[in-house]
Design a protein around this motif. Sequence first.
Motif, PDB file in Angstrom:
ATOM      1  N   ALA A 548      42.289 153.219 -43.644  1.00  0.00           N
ATOM      2  CA  ALA A 548      42.436 151.904 -44.252  1.00  0.00           C
ATOM      3  C   ALA A 548      42.218 150.829 -43.193  1.00  0.00           C
ATOM      4  O   ALA A 548      41.499 149.850 -43.415  1.00  0.00           O
ATOM      5  N   VAL A 549      42.841 151.027 -42.031  1.00  0.00           N
ATOM      6  CA  VAL A 549      42.696 150.044 -40.951  1.00  0.00           C
ATOM      7  C   VAL A 549      41.260 150.006 -40.453  1.00  0.00           C
ATOM      8  O   VAL A 549      40.646 148.947 -40.332  1.00  0.00           O
ATOM      9  N   ARG A 550      40.721 151.179 -40.174  1.00  0.00           N
ATOM     10  CA  ARG A 550      39.403 151.252 -39.553  1.00  0.00           C
ATOM     11  C   ARG A 550      38.315 150.640 -40.410  1.00  0.00           C
ATOM     12  O   ARG A 550      37.513 149.852 -39.947  1.00  0.00           O
ATOM     13  N   TYR A 551      38.304 151.019 -41.687  1.00  0.00           N
ATOM     14  CA  TYR A 551      37.237 150.517 -42.540  1.00  0.00           C
ATOM     15  C   TYR A 551      37.383 149.017 -42.758  1.00  0.00           C
ATOM     16  O   TYR A 551      36.379 148.305 -42.854  1.00  0.00           O
ATOM     17  N   ALA A 552      38.633 148.540 -42.853  1.00  0.00           N
ATOM     18  CA  ALA A 552      38.812 147.093 -43.017  1.00  0.00           C
ATOM     19  C   ALA A 552      38.249 146.382 -41.793  1.00  0.00           C
ATOM     20  O   ALA A 552      37.472 145.425 -41.916  1.00  0.00           O
ATOM     21  N   ALA A 553      38.618 146.856 -40.612  1.00  0.00           N
ATOM     22  CA  ALA A 553      38.128 146.223 -39.382  1.00  0.00           C
ATOM     23  C   ALA A 553      36.607 146.279 -39.333  1.00  0.00           C
ATOM     24  O   ALA A 553      35.934 145.284 -39.038  1.00  0.00           O
ATOM     25  N   HIS A 554      36.078 147.433 -39.652  1.00  0.00           N
ATOM     26  CA  HIS A 554      34.632 147.615 -39.616  1.00  0.00           C
ATOM     27  C   HIS A 554      33.937 146.675 -40.595  1.00  0.00           C
ATOM     28  O   HIS A 554      32.988 145.977 -40.243  1.00  0.00           O
ATOM     29  N   GLY A 555      34.469 146.645 -41.829  1.00  0.00           N
ATOM     30  CA  GLY A 555      33.865 145.812 -42.865  1.00  0.00           C
ATOM     31  C   GLY A 555      33.832 144.345 -42.456  1.00  0.00           C
ATOM     32  O   GLY A 555      32.832 143.657 -42.631  1.00  0.00           O
ATOM     33  N   ILE A 556      34.938 143.856 -41.898  1.00  0.00           N
ATOM     34  CA  ILE A 556      35.008 142.443 -41.508  1.00  0.00           C
ATOM     35  C   ILE A 556      34.045 142.181 -40.349  1.00  0.00           C
ATOM     36  O   ILE A 556      33.355 141.168 -40.312  1.00  0.00           O
ATOM     37  N   ARG A 557      33.986 143.115 -39.432  1.00  0.00           N
ATOM     38  CA  ARG A 557      33.119 142.907 -38.270  1.00  0.00           C
ATOM     39  C   ARG A 557      31.647 142.926 -38.630  1.00  0.00           C
ATOM     40  O   ARG A 557      30.832 142.285 -37.988  1.00  0.00           O
ATOM     41  N   GLU A 558      31.326 143.699 -39.674  1.00  0.00           N
ATOM     42  CA  GLU A 558      29.912 143.872 -40.006  1.00  0.00           C
ATOM     43  C   GLU A 558      29.335 142.708 -40.800  1.00  0.00           C
ATOM     44  O   GLU A 558      28.151 142.699 -41.091  1.00  0.00           O
ATOM     45  N   VAL A 559      30.176 141.750 -41.188  1.00  0.00           N
ATOM     46  CA  VAL A 559      29.655 140.611 -41.944  1.00  0.00           C
ATOM     47  C   VAL A 559      28.606 139.911 -41.085  1.00  0.00           C
ATOM     48  O   VAL A 559      28.864 139.604 -39.930  1.00  0.00           O
ATOM     49  N   PRO A 560      27.410 139.703 -41.643  1.00  0.00           N
ATOM     50  CA  PRO A 560      26.332 139.139 -40.824  1.00  0.00           C
ATOM     51  C   PRO A 560      26.717 137.783 -40.242  1.00  0.00           C
ATOM     52  O   PRO A 560      27.241 136.928 -40.958  1.00  0.00           O
ATOM     53  N   PRO A 561      26.462 137.566 -38.949  1.00  0.00           N
ATOM     54  CA  PRO A 561      26.866 136.318 -38.302  1.00  0.00           C
ATOM     55  C   PRO A 561      26.229 135.079 -38.934  1.00  0.00           C
ATOM     56  O   PRO A 561      26.864 134.029 -38.971  1.00  0.00           O
ATOM     57  N   GLN A 562      24.997 135.232 -39.486  1.00  0.00           N
ATOM     58  CA  GLN A 562      24.378 134.040 -40.083  1.00  0.00           C
ATOM     59  C   GLN A 562      25.243 133.514 -41.223  1.00  0.00           C
ATOM     60  O   GLN A 562      25.386 132.314 -41.414  1.00  0.00           O
ATOM     61  N   LEU A 563      25.824 134.468 -42.001  1.00  0.00           N
ATOM     62  CA  LEU A 563      26.627 134.045 -43.138  1.00  0.00           C
ATOM     63  C   LEU A 563      27.876 133.313 -42.666  1.00  0.00           C
ATOM     64  O   LEU A 563      28.306 132.337 -43.282  1.00  0.00           O
ATOM     65  N   LEU A 564      28.462 133.802 -41.562  1.00  0.00           N
ATOM     66  CA  LEU A 564      29.634 133.113 -41.031  1.00  0.00           C
ATOM     67  C   LEU A 564      29.256 131.720 -40.574  1.00  0.00           C
ATOM     68  O   LEU A 564      29.971 130.752 -40.822  1.00  0.00           O
ATOM     69  N   GLU A 565      28.096 131.627 -39.910  1.00  0.00           N
ATOM     70  CA  GLU A 565      27.657 130.312 -39.447  1.00  0.00           C
ATOM     71  C   GLU A 565      27.418 129.389 -40.635  1.00  0.00           C
ATOM     72  O   GLU A 565      27.825 128.231 -40.620  1.00  0.00           O
ATOM     73  N   ALA A 566      26.778 129.954 -41.659  1.00  0.00           N
ATOM     74  CA  ALA A 566      26.535 129.147 -42.857  1.00  0.00           C
ATOM     75  C   ALA A 566      27.858 128.654 -43.420  1.00  0.00           C
ATOM     76  O   ALA A 566      28.006 127.478 -43.782  1.00  0.00           O
ATOM     77  N   GLY A 567      28.853 129.557 -43.464  1.00  0.00           N
ATOM     78  CA  GLY A 567      30.165 129.187 -43.982  1.00  0.00           C
ATOM     79  C   GLY A 567      30.793 128.079 -43.150  1.00  0.00           C
ATOM     80  O   GLY A 567      31.300 127.091 -43.682  1.00  0.00           O
ATOM     81  N   ARG A 568      30.715 128.242 -41.837  1.00  0.00           N
ATOM     82  CA  ARG A 568      31.313 127.240 -40.956  1.00  0.00           C
ATOM     83  C   ARG A 568      30.619 125.900 -41.126  1.00  0.00           C
ATOM     84  O   ARG A 568      31.250 124.857 -41.170  1.00  0.00           O
ATOM     85  N   MET A 569      29.283 125.946 -41.235  1.00  0.00           N
ATOM     86  CA  MET A 569      28.543 124.697 -41.381  1.00  0.00           C
ATOM     87  C   MET A 569      28.896 124.018 -42.698  1.00  0.00           C
ATOM     88  O   MET A 569      28.801 122.816 -42.826  1.00  0.00           O
ATOM     89  N   ALA A 570      29.286 124.840 -43.682  1.00  0.00           N
ATOM     90  CA  ALA A 570      29.664 124.243 -44.963  1.00  0.00           C
ATOM     91  C   ALA A 570      31.084 123.696 -44.903  1.00  0.00           C
ATOM     92  O   ALA A 570      31.594 123.167 -45.880  1.00  0.00           O
ATOM     93  N   GLY A 571      31.722 123.836 -43.737  1.00  0.00           N
ATOM     94  CA  GLY A 571      33.049 123.264 -43.559  1.00  0.00           C
ATOM     95  C   GLY A 571      34.195 124.142 -44.017  1.00  0.00           C
ATOM     96  O   GLY A 571      35.243 123.646 -44.389  1.00  0.00           O
ATOM     97  N   CYS A 572      34.005 125.463 -44.016  1.00  0.00           N
ATOM     98  CA  CYS A 572      35.097 126.361 -44.380  1.00  0.00           C
ATOM     99  C   CYS A 572      36.178 126.331 -43.313  1.00  0.00           C
ATOM    100  O   CYS A 572      35.880 126.322 -42.120  1.00  0.00           O
ATOM    101  N   THR A 573      37.433 126.337 -43.727  1.00  0.00           N
ATOM    102  CA  THR A 573      38.500 126.554 -42.770  1.00  0.00           C
ATOM    103  C   THR A 573      38.530 128.045 -42.472  1.00  0.00           C
ATOM    104  O   THR A 573      37.972 128.843 -43.236  1.00  0.00           O
ATOM    105  N   PRO A 574      39.181 128.443 -41.351  1.00  0.00           N
ATOM    106  CA  PRO A 574      39.222 129.883 -41.043  1.00  0.00           C
ATOM    107  C   PRO A 574      39.733 130.714 -42.210  1.00  0.00           C
ATOM    108  O   PRO A 574      39.229 131.809 -42.460  1.00  0.00           O
ATOM    109  N   SER A 575      40.735 130.223 -42.918  1.00  0.00           N
ATOM    110  CA  SER A 575      41.265 131.065 -44.000  1.00  0.00           C
ATOM    111  C   SER A 575      40.295 131.101 -45.175  1.00  0.00           C
ATOM    112  O   SER A 575      40.140 132.125 -45.840  1.00  0.00           O
TER     113      SER A 575
END
Lengths: 663, 337
Positions: A548-575
Amino acid sequence: MLALSRHITRGRLFWLGLFALTWALSTYSFQLYKLLDARWVIRFPSALQLNLDTEISNFLDWLVNEAHFGLFSFRDLTRAIAWMIELPYQFLRNLLIEGFQTGIGDGAVQIAPSLSWIAVIAIAVAIGHYARDWALALLVGVCFLYLAVFGQWDSAMITLASVLVAVPIGAVGGLALGILAYRMPWVETLLRPILDLMQTVPVFAYLVPILILFGFGPVAALVATVIYAMPPMIRVTIVALKTVPEELLEAGRMMGATPRQMTWKVLVPAATPTLMVGVNQVIMLTLNMVIIASMIGAGGLGFDVLASLRRLDIGAGIEAGLAIVVMAIALDRASQAFSERRMSHPRTGSVVQRHPWTTTVLAIVVVTYLLGQIIPAIQNYPDALKISTGAFWSDAMAWINVNFFDTLETIKTVLLTTLLLPVKKFFAGIPWFWGILAMGLIVGRVAGWKLGLAAALMMLFIAASGLWGEAMVTLYLCGVSVFIAILIGTPLGIWAAQKPGAGRVILGLMDTLQTLPSFVYLIPVVMLFRVGDFSAMIAVVLYALAPAVRYAAHGIREVPPQLLEAGRMAGCTPSQLLWRVKLPLATPQLLLGLNQTIMLALSMLVITALVGTRDLGQEVYIALTKANAGQGIVAGLSVAVIAIIADRIVHALADKQKRRLGL
Amino acid sequence: MDKPVLLDCRHVWKLYGANAEAMLANGRIPDAAALAEANVIGAVRDAHVQIHQGEIFVIMGLSGSGKSTLVRCLSRLVEPTAGEIEFDGRDLLRASEAELIEIRRKKMGMVFQQFALMPHLTVLENVAFPLEIQGVDRATRRESAQKVIELVGLHGREAYYPRELSGGQQQRVGIARSLVVEPDLWFLDEPFSALDPLIRREMQDEFIRLQNMLRKTIVFITHDFDEAIRLADRIAVMKDGVIEQIATPEDLVQNPATDYVADFTRHVARAKVIRAQSRMEPATAERFAGEVAHDATIESIADEVERADAPMKVMKDGKVIGQITSRAVIDVLVGRG
Ligand SMILES: Nc1ncnc2c1ncn2[C@@H]1O[C@H](COP(=O)(O)OP(=O)(O)OP(=O)(O)O)[C@@H](O)[C@H]1O
Ligand SMILES: [Mg+2]
């Protein structure tokens, strides 16, 4: 009203209705039985019951006593297998523990003593250094030294001897079958369902027939161990060979390699790093099973744990348990290092210069042998210097129980009354006919109606085998444990993925947890909570937490960085980033983690039969103690049925989610 | 071409898909639309290729055009769906498995795009590997391997493992390995595509140097037109599994057979392709500034001819066959005519 109806889509209505109906039937099944005066409501009609267990038992009887293949009987076959396993096992026992003798009984004459403890530690250190570096050598050395100092040497060596016999058989057998499956597709087609089944049938279940075929003792334990540890090696081999780059195969063919050369000079060497991962798995599974197989006569550390669990001897149990942990860590780290090991440049010079380690180790073996004749402390670790921690652990446990009894008891009671018992009641009340139907509907809805029908038929098999009640207890315990494991594991995994520092610690801990043989988990749980469903649940949660721990960590880490950047640029808070971007994208991985958690929970659940659950595991365990093969196999198959159905449901969900995300 | 044919391939087809064989039954020749309808991929369609002894034959085309598949048919790494292939006077497609092994061991060599080196073997062992497969004894194969290693300039790195080498060095190992058996026919499937442009250039020079020494028959795949014209005696342009045209680089540029080839060659620096003889005129001048070879590219003589105050003689076999003026050179350079 309008707002409410907007939320009730057709899909939700289905699930809501299903749940409501199940709940009603579960709560009022007894009344229903009274009302209709139909006993079949709560009991599967005995006239329709399958008697598969007796038939299996009879078949095994026939196999053992009468089966004959022309030239030899089945019993000759098992004897031959036993002999082939006994031989190397006895040799290793002599080498590590008993020493070599001629003659038997009182006339026995010692020819050579066993390897001295110093020599064994030297070999372990040398292997550690060869596999990676001095740090690993030190770790492995300390682990073995621990075994000597804390008085676990002899048991540990018995366990080690079993591991050393079972691992080569499992690894080489798995490799051979894997190669065969790679070369001949029909072998793979044949093996695949067997491998799938083996993965889901709980270990206890095949201990029973093996017990009958081979009799109580180390050989039966080794056979069970090999059967248990080989399937992953077959899988890894097939995958490893299939992932050898196509170009490498073409290169081999262009050089004019014959099929045999292709296999042994191109495929296998190129796949070696992955194959070593398989060997690591074989080693860890072997250790796990060698411990469990103490129930059918493997001695060693597992037997010590089992015996102390039965005596409720806290100190001895923890001592042996820790020795298992230490051994698991040493074996795991060393074999993992082997799989990561890179070819280094061969040394030049004389034989001694080229093989400094072999020479040193040989020298130590000879010197300790000679000195051991004069100084006994070199041959055997002196008793006077042994440290027994048994008393310490007993006291520590006693202290905890005195000081924290109320706290622990409160936790236990609260969880029992608010969660475990209501859920248990819910599952136990479901009438069998509705359970079958509901399972068919659930699977059908999620994974298609064909699978739904298959699931219903499989549930019918459980009911017809007279195991409905036990199966429901299994479902309830497994469900609650998985629920709690996910509840704890997912946040831990997310945390590990977000904070690299914490991640290293958490994932490192999970790695270690996963290498521990399942038996070990029972010890602290029994000490703290004694026997019963609650203890079982805690042990299952601990054991099944890692994926449960491993796959959750893996899944979160594997999120493509472009999508995170897109999210941040759209003004998402960390949560917002976590809830809106990361988690949805990680769902397929989370579901895979859920699947693994369920599989581990089921396999552990069977072992918790030792702490007194009333589920299918208990049924298998009873069959084991009574050597009733039919009962054991049928109950084992029932667990497999539950595992397979769960697997299909979760996989279908994961596929749906993946398709929705366009992955 | 007057040289003898080493490899002759006629009507070769390779189709992927469920009913691949049925599509070609009774000598039918399906077109692209028919294939698409039947859900069959036409990786190679009706290919005719003749490879002559000692030439460098380049196969060009975009990704997915079927270059690799064609070459793998020629070496029978892939079984063609239909067609005939004759290698060195033998019917390759009827060769038994044992014969095929023998042919590949002794007569063919191949270099791969991703190098395809054995990760567990050192440079020396990798290069000696084909000989090991053939059962040559250790001392002999080390000696032969050592020779080719020196030939490709990897002396001193014999004991390295592939992962310890740069891409260019790894491909040198790949080249050395394919040369160690002294093949008659040498296949190279995009050998330099995985390398950086500078290294690629260096490796091309290296390749030309080797070829000048060895004079092998070569089938070379690339999707880089500049690479093709630097190396090729003849070029085959492929598109969607079909060979559009086979010609010398110069012909391809000057007389493209199809629109596709014309498009393909439009942006090529023509001075690199066109040779003196195709832009010469009858030698009428009274005075010549010097002489150039008939097969020198315009690019290589441009500076000299443009600077000269008179036309230059174009020479072939020691005889004057025409003259070339600075005007003609400039026409090519600026893309006129
Ligand atoms: N084993 C296969 N099964 C199905 N289709 C294939 C197979 N091998 C190749 N193809 C198809 O055949 C076509 C030609 O592929 P090929 O690899 O020969 O192209 P290529 O010209 O070498 O391309 P690249 O420059 O990318 O290497 C492609 O459309 C490819 O998808
Ligand atoms: Mg290609």
